[in-house]
Scaffold this active site. Structure first.
Site, mmCIF file in Angstrom:
data_model
loop_
_atom_site.group_PDB
_atom_site.id
_atom_site.type_symbol
_atom_site.label_atom_id
_atom_site.label_comp_id
_atom_site.label_asym_id
_atom_site.label_seq_id
_atom_site.Cartn_x
_atom_site.Cartn_y
_atom_site.Cartn_z
ATOM 1 N N GLU A 24 23.668 85.900 19.987
ATOM 2 C CA GLU A 24 25.127 86.091 20.007
ATOM 3 C C GLU A 24 25.697 86.220 18.585
ATOM 4 O O GLU A 24 26.556 85.443 18.170
ATOM 5 C CB GLU A 24 25.794 84.927 20.750
ATOM 6 C CG GLU A 24 25.366 84.850 22.206
ATOM 7 C CD GLU A 24 25.775 83.556 22.903
ATOM 8 O OE1 GLU A 24 26.137 82.580 22.212
ATOM 9 O OE2 GLU A 24 25.729 83.516 24.139
ATOM 10 N N GLU A 66 20.760 84.605 29.116
ATOM 11 C CA GLU A 66 21.441 83.324 29.382
ATOM 12 C C GLU A 66 22.451 83.496 30.490
ATOM 13 O O GLU A 66 23.188 84.492 30.533
ATOM 14 C CB GLU A 66 22.223 82.821 28.149
ATOM 15 C CG GLU A 66 21.413 82.185 27.077
ATOM 16 C CD GLU A 66 22.266 81.698 25.904
ATOM 17 O OE1 GLU A 66 23.419 81.263 26.127
ATOM 18 O OE2 GLU A 66 21.765 81.771 24.777
HETATM 19 O O1 IFM Z 1 24.793 76.475 24.480
HETATM 20 C C1 IFM Z 1 25.201 77.777 24.253
HETATM 21 C C2 IFM Z 1 24.106 78.584 23.591
HETATM 22 O O2 IFM Z 1 23.676 78.009 22.409
HETATM 23 C C3 IFM Z 1 24.598 79.974 23.285
HETATM 24 N N1 IFM Z 1 25.173 80.599 24.455
HETATM 25 C C4 IFM Z 1 26.112 79.842 25.239
HETATM 26 C C5 IFM Z 1 25.564 78.464 25.558
HETATM 27 C C6 IFM Z 1 26.592 77.656 26.394
HETATM 28 O O3 IFM Z 1 27.782 77.532 25.705
#
Ligand code: IFM
Length: 416
Positions: free
Chosen positions: A183, A330
């Site tokens: 990200e 994710e």
């Molecule tokens: O925990 C985070 C992760 O590190 C990056 N993406 C979102 C997740 C939840 O907020």
């Protein structure tokens, strides 16, 4: 009852990141935590937090919640954690390597730490779990932070050297799947350099632009380094995607701009240096006029995020035109009582399946996260794990929803 079959060889697993689970790191975040824990505890208000999380340890109203400390002690317990993942039928696992462990001082490699990650990869392979390795998930060695982090062009070379060292080391050469950056644009640059919520806590459009430019270059040099060492590797980055919906003409224009920056800017800049697209999906955002976050919020997570599974379908469909394999790197929910998680996973998978049936080449799903872990500036209270962690004893307890996901993984299909 309809059975939705997923493509043959689909990857089912979960994701973690080093700083959030390992424990005992020393990087720019650990320094920032020390400086900010009291403030964060003071700002947390009993009224803004869901009551049910106040029974857990650590208490979100106390500074200790905001210090990563031992985290989940995954650094020492990774084998036990991978046994759990295996028992839950995971065939893939995403984790990150902590740059500050591997290169604690500029140009000085800690071979013991490289050996540690070699062992992590080995432990996954022994369990027939495919490793998906993230090279950078937000934390920086202190010396990199001191030279200005990603604001400084030199960090691009330093990152490339670190990547080169790793990918040429025994045990890493045959890792097939690499995620360069997590990200980078939408969360890291914005939260660290525009909103000032994450270290180094700056608020400057100019600095944000500089960081973005350097991260693009960082991704590209890492991509080349990995391919020079292993031409068969699959390399991408994990993009945080939001499903924007607009109400009205002005919001329609706002949506085009929001999409162009949030979902596509980094992707377009790096498309020639990507073998797959990593898609992280958590959010839906309704735009009304020039206002954002106008969501109905009928169902929310412990963190107050709206649950909107249909959004994953739209963001996946938007990726189709790039004709690249997509991994959902994710998707997850903070749900300490585990009352929404099973439905959350199933609904998101139902919509992801619809995107697949309409031609999007989705090849895997990583639930965030395998374990409860340290959720950055929120600390420990948000509970994202398929597995609950008791932070006093470090005991692991598999949540019911994890078994529901395990069934889907085993059958490579979902009953709806
Ligand atoms: O925990 C985070 C992760 O590190 C990056 N993406 C979102 C997740 C939840 O907020």
């Amino acid at each position: 009852m309809v059975k939705l079959e997923f493509p043959k060889g689909f990857f089912w697993g979960a994701a973690t990141s080093a700083h959030q689970v390992e424990g005992n790191n020393h990087n720019d975040w650990t320094e920032w935590e020390k400086e900010n824990a009291n403030r964060l505890a003071g700002e947390a208000s009993r009224n803004n937090l869901p009551k049910h999380i106040l029974d857990f340890y650590p208490d979100p109203l106390k500074p200790e919640n905001y210090i990563s400390g031992r985290a989940c002690d995954h650094y020492n317990r990774f084998r036990e954690d991978f046994d759990i993942a295996k028992s839950l039928n995971h065939n893939v696992h995403r984790f990150s390597i902590e740059w500050s462990r591997v290169e604690p001082e500029e140009g000085k490699w800690d071979e013991k730490e490289i050996e540690h990650y070699r062992e992590v990869i080995r432990a996954l392979r022994e369990r027939e779990i495919e490793p998906f390795v993230t090279l950078w998930h937000w934390t920086l060695p202190i010396w990199v932070a001191k030279q200005g982090g990603w604001e400084n062009k030199k960090t691009i070379e330093d990152f490339a050297r670190y990547v080169n060292k790793l990918v040429r080391s025994e045990g890493f050469v045959d890792v097939k799947f690499w995620i360069t950056l997590n990200e980078p644009d939408d969360i890291y640059s914005i939260f660290s350099y525009f909103k000032g919520k994450y270290p180094p806590g700056k608020r400057s459009i100019l600095k944000t632009a500089k960081v973005l430019k350097n991260l693009v270059a960082g991704h590209k040099t890492a991509y080349k380094a990995i391919h020079n060492s292993n031409p068969a590797a699959m390399v991408g980055f994990a993009n945080n995607t939001i499903y924007f919906e607009s109400r009205g003409l002005i919001a329609g224009i706002f949506k085009i701009l929001a999409n162009a920056f949030w979902n596509f800017w980094f992707l377009k800049k790096t498309l020639n240096h990507a073998d797959f697209i990593g898609c992280n999906y958590y959010h839906h955002n309704v735009l009304r006029g020039l206002r954002y976050n106008q969501n109905k919020n009928e169902m929310i997570t412990d963190m107050g995020w709206e649950i909107y599974p249909e959004g994953i379908y739209h963001v996946l469909k938007d990726l189709k035109k790039h004709n690249k394999p997509v991994y959902i790197t994710e998707n997850g929910i903070a749900d300490s009582r585990d009352i929404h998680r099973e439905k959350f996973i199933k609904e998101h998978l139902k919509w992801a399946h619809k995107a697949i049936s309409e031609g999007v080449d989705v090849r895997g799903y990583f639930y965030w996260s395998l374990l409860d872990n340290f959720e950055w500036s929120e600390g420990f209270w948000p509970r994202f794990g398929l597995v609950e962690v008791d932070y006093k004893t470090m005991e692991r307890r598999i949540r019911q929803s994890a078994y529901a996901y395990a069934k889907i993984a085993k059958e490579n299909s979902l009953e709806v």
